[in-house]
Design an enzyme around this catalytic site. Structure first.
Site, PDB file in Angstrom:
ATOM      1  N   PRO A  55      -2.983   0.703  18.917  1.00 54.25           N
ATOM      2  CA  PRO A  55      -2.791   0.242  17.532  1.00 54.25           C
ATOM      3  C   PRO A  55      -3.061   1.304  16.457  1.00 54.25           C
ATOM      4  O   PRO A  55      -2.874   1.046  15.285  1.00 54.25           O
ATOM      5  CB  PRO A  55      -3.765  -0.924  17.411  1.00 54.25           C
ATOM      6  CG  PRO A  55      -4.715  -0.772  18.515  1.00 54.25           C
ATOM      7  CD  PRO A  55      -4.049  -0.016  19.599  1.00 54.25           C
ATOM      8  N   TYR A  58      -8.746   5.706   7.962  1.00 58.67           N
ATOM      9  CA  TYR A  58      -8.781   6.069   9.382  1.00 58.67           C
ATOM     10  C   TYR A  58      -9.865   7.145   9.535  1.00 58.67           C
ATOM     11  O   TYR A  58      -9.817   8.171   8.865  1.00 58.67           O
ATOM     12  CB  TYR A  58      -7.430   6.631   9.834  1.00 58.67           C
ATOM     13  CG  TYR A  58      -6.349   5.592   9.982  1.00 58.67           C
ATOM     14  CD1 TYR A  58      -5.638   5.117   8.882  1.00 58.67           C
ATOM     15  CD2 TYR A  58      -6.043   5.058  11.231  1.00 58.67           C
ATOM     16  CE1 TYR A  58      -4.648   4.150   9.020  1.00 58.67           C
ATOM     17  CE2 TYR A  58      -5.032   4.089  11.378  1.00 58.67           C
ATOM     18  CZ  TYR A  58      -4.349   3.644  10.272  1.00 58.67           C
ATOM     19  OH  TYR A  58      -3.375   2.679  10.412  1.00 58.67           O
ATOM     20  N   TYR A  96       4.459   6.788   9.790  1.00 55.41           N
ATOM     21  CA  TYR A  96       3.563   5.665   9.495  1.00 55.41           C
ATOM     22  C   TYR A  96       4.311   4.553   8.750  1.00 55.41           C
ATOM     23  O   TYR A  96       4.154   3.378   9.071  1.00 55.41           O
ATOM     24  CB  TYR A  96       2.363   6.130   8.658  1.00 55.41           C
ATOM     25  CG  TYR A  96       1.265   5.078   8.566  1.00 55.41           C
ATOM     26  CD1 TYR A  96       1.217   4.193   7.499  1.00 55.41           C
ATOM     27  CD2 TYR A  96       0.311   4.967   9.567  1.00 55.41           C
ATOM     28  CE1 TYR A  96       0.229   3.217   7.431  1.00 55.41           C
ATOM     29  CE2 TYR A  96      -0.688   3.998   9.501  1.00 55.41           C
ATOM     30  CZ  TYR A  96      -0.719   3.120   8.425  1.00 55.41           C
ATOM     31  OH  TYR A  96      -1.696   2.149   8.359  1.00 55.41           O
ATOM     32  N   LYS A 126       1.908   0.156  14.985  1.00 59.26           N
ATOM     33  CA  LYS A 126       3.317   0.029  15.368  1.00 59.26           C
ATOM     34  C   LYS A 126       3.642  -1.192  16.228  1.00 59.26           C
ATOM     35  O   LYS A 126       4.808  -1.554  16.359  1.00 59.26           O
ATOM     36  CB  LYS A 126       3.738   1.288  16.139  1.00 59.26           C
ATOM     37  CG  LYS A 126       3.792   2.535  15.295  1.00 59.26           C
ATOM     38  CD  LYS A 126       4.829   2.446  14.201  1.00 59.26           C
ATOM     39  CE  LYS A 126       4.553   3.408  13.062  1.00 59.26           C
ATOM     40  NZ  LYS A 126       4.924   2.850  11.769  1.00 59.26           N
ATOM     41  N   HIS A 166       0.844  -1.191   0.000  1.00 63.67           N
ATOM     42  CA  HIS A 166       0.000   0.000   0.000  1.00 63.67           C
ATOM     43  C   HIS A 166       0.880   1.242   0.000  1.00 63.67           C
ATOM     44  O   HIS A 166       1.724   1.393   0.872  1.00 63.67           O
ATOM     45  CB  HIS A 166      -0.907   0.020   1.240  1.00 63.67           C
ATOM     46  CG  HIS A 166      -2.137  -0.816   1.091  1.00 63.67           C
ATOM     47  ND1 HIS A 166      -3.278  -0.579   1.817  1.00 63.67           N
ATOM     48  CD2 HIS A 166      -2.411  -1.885   0.302  1.00 63.67           C
ATOM     49  CE1 HIS A 166      -4.209  -1.454   1.482  1.00 63.67           C
ATOM     50  NE2 HIS A 166      -3.705  -2.266   0.556  1.00 63.67           N
TER      51      HIS A 166
HETATM   52  P1  FAS Z   1       2.876 -11.586  21.879  1.00 62.01           P
HETATM   53  O1  FAS Z   1       1.986 -11.181  23.016  1.00 62.01           O
HETATM   54  O2  FAS Z   1       2.338 -11.682  20.502  1.00 62.01           O
HETATM   55  O3  FAS Z   1       3.530 -13.026  22.191  1.00 62.01           O
HETATM   56  C1  FAS Z   1       3.961 -13.352  23.504  1.00 62.01           C
HETATM   57  C2  FAS Z   1       3.926 -14.860  23.636  1.00 62.01           C
HETATM   58  O4  FAS Z   1       4.456 -15.210  24.924  1.00 62.01           O
HETATM   59  C3  FAS Z   1       2.498 -15.419  23.581  1.00 62.01           C
HETATM   60  O5  FAS Z   1       2.442 -16.497  22.683  1.00 62.01           O
HETATM   61  C4  FAS Z   1       2.226 -15.864  25.023  1.00 62.01           C
HETATM   62  O6  FAS Z   1       1.395 -17.007  25.081  1.00 62.01           O
HETATM   63  C5  FAS Z   1       3.618 -16.190  25.501  1.00 62.01           C
HETATM   64  N1  FAS Z   1       3.758 -16.135  26.959  1.00 62.01           N
HETATM   65  C6  FAS Z   1       3.203 -15.241  27.812  1.00 62.01           C
HETATM   66  N2  FAS Z   1       3.565 -15.531  29.092  1.00 62.01           N
HETATM   67  C7  FAS Z   1       4.380 -16.639  29.031  1.00 62.01           C
HETATM   68  C8  FAS Z   1       5.066 -17.414  29.995  1.00 62.01           C
HETATM   69  N3  FAS Z   1       4.996 -17.122  31.300  1.00 62.01           N
HETATM   70  N4  FAS Z   1       5.787 -18.473  29.571  1.00 62.01           N
HETATM   71  C9  FAS Z   1       5.878 -18.777  28.250  1.00 62.01           C
HETATM   72  N5  FAS Z   1       5.252 -18.081  27.273  1.00 62.01           N
HETATM   73  C10 FAS Z   1       4.505 -17.028  27.676  1.00 62.01           C
HETATM   74  N6  FAS Z   1      -0.445  -4.378  16.848  1.00 62.01           N
HETATM   75  C11 FAS Z   1      -0.579  -3.707  15.688  1.00 62.01           C
HETATM   76  O7  FAS Z   1       0.418  -3.248  15.143  1.00 62.01           O
HETATM   77  N7  FAS Z   1      -1.811  -3.572  15.119  1.00 62.01           N
HETATM   78  C12 FAS Z   1      -2.939  -4.120  15.673  1.00 62.01           C
HETATM   79  O8  FAS Z   1      -4.033  -3.984  15.159  1.00 62.01           O
HETATM   80  C13 FAS Z   1      -2.836  -4.832  16.871  1.00 62.01           C
HETATM   81  N8  FAS Z   1      -3.937  -5.414  17.450  1.00 62.01           N
HETATM   82  C14 FAS Z   1      -3.791  -6.097  18.624  1.00 62.01           C
HETATM   83  C15 FAS Z   1      -4.909  -6.719  19.249  1.00 62.01           C
HETATM   84  C16 FAS Z   1      -4.755  -7.417  20.460  1.00 62.01           C
HETATM   85  C17 FAS Z   1      -5.963  -8.075  21.103  1.00 62.01           C
HETATM   86  C18 FAS Z   1      -3.493  -7.483  21.076  1.00 62.01           C
HETATM   87  C19 FAS Z   1      -3.313  -8.199  22.401  1.00 62.01           C
HETATM   88  C20 FAS Z   1      -2.389  -6.886  20.470  1.00 62.01           C
HETATM   89  C21 FAS Z   1      -2.534  -6.192  19.236  1.00 62.01           C
HETATM   90  N9  FAS Z   1      -1.444  -5.594  18.595  1.00 62.01           N
HETATM   91  C22 FAS Z   1      -1.558  -4.924  17.436  1.00 62.01           C
HETATM   92  C23 FAS Z   1      -0.141  -5.681  19.151  1.00 62.01           C
HETATM   93  C24 FAS Z   1       0.421  -7.048  18.830  1.00 62.01           C
HETATM   94  O9  FAS Z   1       0.382  -7.253  17.453  1.00 62.01           O
HETATM   95  C25 FAS Z   1       1.787  -7.126  19.431  1.00 62.01           C
HETATM   96  O10 FAS Z   1       2.540  -5.956  19.163  1.00 62.01           O
HETATM   97  C26 FAS Z   1       2.552  -8.334  18.983  1.00 62.01           C
HETATM   98  O11 FAS Z   1       1.775  -9.482  19.225  1.00 62.01           O
HETATM   99  C27 FAS Z   1       3.852  -8.352  19.777  1.00 62.01           C
HETATM  100  O12 FAS Z   1       4.437  -9.580  19.604  1.00 62.01           O
HETATM  101  P2  FAS Z   1       5.224 -10.275  20.819  1.00 62.01           P
HETATM  102  O13 FAS Z   1       6.099  -9.271  21.453  1.00 62.01           O
HETATM  103  O14 FAS Z   1       5.787 -11.523  20.244  1.00 62.01           O
HETATM  104  O15 FAS Z   1       4.105 -10.584  21.926  1.00 62.01           O
HETATM  105  C1  PHB Z   2      -5.291  -4.034  11.179  1.00 62.57           C
HETATM  106  O1  PHB Z   2      -5.487  -4.276   9.967  1.00 62.57           O
HETATM  107  O2  PHB Z   2      -5.488  -4.876  12.080  1.00 62.57           O
HETATM  108  C2  PHB Z   2      -4.781  -2.654  11.578  1.00 62.57           C
HETATM  109  C3  PHB Z   2      -4.340  -1.784  10.587  1.00 62.57           C
HETATM  110  C4  PHB Z   2      -3.863  -0.521  10.952  1.00 62.57           C
HETATM  111  C5  PHB Z   2      -3.856  -0.164  12.290  1.00 62.57           C
HETATM  112  C6  PHB Z   2      -4.298  -1.046  13.277  1.00 62.57           C
HETATM  113  C7  PHB Z   2      -4.770  -2.302  12.916  1.00 62.57           C
HETATM  114  O3  PHB Z   2      -3.414   1.080  12.646  1.00 62.57           O
END
Ligand code: FAS
Ligand code: PHB
Length: 404
Positions: A295, A203, A387, A299, A75
């Site tokens: 989000p 957005y 961005y 980032k 994009h």
């Molecule tokens: P993660 O949380 O993905 O992974 C951590 C891992 O560690 C998990 O698998 C967990 O099970 C494991 N873990 C936890 N405790 C443990 C323990 N005691 N022992 C062993 N393992 C353990 N980011 C965006 O950029 N855009 C979005 O739209 C967006 N939406 C999101 C929606 C939700 C509901 C959430 C929670 C996050 C969202 N994020 C979004 C942010 C998300 O994408 C994170 O930045 C990304 O998952 C980060 O990756 P990790 O650091 O690997 O953490």
């Molecule tokens: C998504 O597609 O999940 C998404 C895209 C842009 C954002 C947040 C989430 O800023």
């Protein structure tokens, strides 16, 4: 007690842990991943959707870019809808050709897990009661796996266990400082197998609250609505979600919107959170274990990738060059980029969301700020360059291999 010796113990099998594992594998550095959830649970989580170019480059360097290149959607622009008018930001023109790629975190995770399985690397899924100890001297990780006690003895521990993980929680309180801002609203997200309403992300800043029109492919869409923190996903039928989204859209988009049954629906809270430092002796925090962003700036996943770029480079430098420079600089280098992404994510959230406590004057100032940003080349450029992702400088594996 099963004793396992390795160089690096990675706690967590999300994008951060999996990407670190893949980059260490490519460098021939022995490591294991310990994950509390099942592999199926990890690979089915629905989260982020936007990859910065530097993240795409890192996944390419890790050798897991085949699906990304085949199915990722490049994009070169985004739209911002405010006061009923859509404004397109030409990201590529504003940043000398940079763009973002639409490719779900779910797919990134599956690609990394597939590569790990192909390589036959050690992963302990459904590990229980994971604990980390002695990370200032001789790091150990203990856990229960298939009802057996395990102890990993390693040189380093990578805390990639997310916001609720055990690693940050194991750091003595006098060694760590955290910074936090919790927002008074969440994002109600819906995933549906319907074509996106537009070719690029929209957005939406509306009097009824923020909305975001995103996608995962040309046949799968991702939509979000700002909802109060007190709201619950059970309060929202699919029909109520689509009706409210239409209320926040402009007439043209409202007309074009294709609705359908949700295949996933959930509310995520929004917070800004940073841990300082990100290194504690032989324990390194990376990704959501160290920081959280709202989000709005897309980032979260990308910051996890940049932490891993720095951490993998530092560990490769240590094992291939015998230098501790990267390890010693890790925390400071990460935090410089983390705080800039925190600022941008806070700013986008502040600018585009409705804050109930906002005075009328504050609201007018925000409207004026958004109008200035959208009407000025300088304003558009500052939004665009953040961005698409700010640059980071790391030494790549190939540079070490040339040296050795
Ligand atoms: P993660 O949380 O993905 O992974 C951590 C891992 O560690 C998990 O698998 C967990 O099970 C494991 N873990 C936890 N405790 C443990 C323990 N005691 N022992 C062993 N393992 C353990 N980011 C965006 O950029 N855009 C979005 O739209 C967006 N939406 C999101 C929606 C939700 C509901 C959430 C929670 C996050 C969202 N994020 C979004 C942010 C998300 O994408 C994170 O930045 C990304 O998952 C980060 O990756 P990790 O650091 O690997 O953490
Ligand atoms: C998504 O597609 O999940 C998404 C895209 C842009 C954002 C947040 C989430 O800023």
């Amino acid at each position: 007690m099963e004793i396992v010796k390795t160089k690096v113990a990675i706690i967590g099998s999300g994008p951060a842990g999996l990407l670190l594992g893949q980059l260490l594998y490519k460098a021939g550095i022995d490591h294991v991943i310990v994950e509390q959830r099942s592999a199926d649970y990890v690979s089915s989580r629905i989260r982020a959707g936007i990859l910065e170019q530097v993240s795409v480059d890192l996944l390419t360097e890790a050798g897991v870019d085949e699906n990304l290149k085949a199915h990722g959607l490049p994009h070169s622009g985004i739209e911002i809808l405010t006061q009923g008018q859509k404004h397109r930001l030409d990201l590529a023109a504003l940043t000398g050709g940079k763009q973002v790629t639409v490719y779900g975190q779910t797919e990134v995770t599956k690609d990394l897990m597939h590569a790990r399985e192909q390589a036959g690397l050690s992963s302990y899924y459904e590990a229980h009661n994971v604990q980390i100890d002695d990370f200032y001297t001789q790091p150990k990780v203990t856990f229960q796996y298939q009802n057996q006690p395990y102890q990993i003895e390693c040189d380093f521990i990578a805390g990639c266990d997310g916001f609720h993980g055990v690693c940050r929680a194991s750091v003595p309180e006098d060694k760590i400082k955290t910074f936090e801002k919790v927002y008074p609203f969440g994002w109600l997200g819906v995933l549906a197998d319907v074509p996106p309403v537009a070719d690029e992300l929209i957005y939406v800043q509306s009097e009824r609250g923020f909305a975001l029109c995103s996608m995962r492919s040309e046949t799968r869409s991702r939509y979000y609505l700002q909802v109060p923190l007190t709201d619950h996903v059970d309060n929202w039928s699919d029909e109520q979600f689509w009706d409210e989204l239409k209320n926040r859209l402009d007439p043209e988009s409202r007309e074009k919107l294709i609705t359908g049954p949700s295949i996933e629906k959930s509310i995520a809270p929004l917070r800004s959170f940073v841990t300082e430092p990100m290194r504690f002796g032989k324990l390194f925090l990376a990704g959501d274990a160290a920081h959280i962003v709202p989000p709005t700036g897309a980032k979260g996943l990308n910051l996890a990738a940049s932490d891993i770029a720095y951490l993998s480079s530092a560990l490769i430098q240590y094992y291939l060059d015998g230098s501790e420079q990267g390890i010693n600089e890790y925390s400071e280098k990460c935090l410089q980029r983390v705080w800039k992404a925190e600022r941008f994510s806070w700013w986008m959230t502040h600018l585009l969301h409705r804050f109930e406590t906002e005075s009328e004057f504050d609201h007018k100032i925000k409207q004026a700020e958004l109008s200035y940003i959208l009407g000025s080349l300088a304003g558009q450029t500052t939004l665009a360059e953040n961005y698409v992702g700010l640059p980071y400088e790391i030494k790549h594996l190939s540079e070490f291999q040339q040296a050795s």
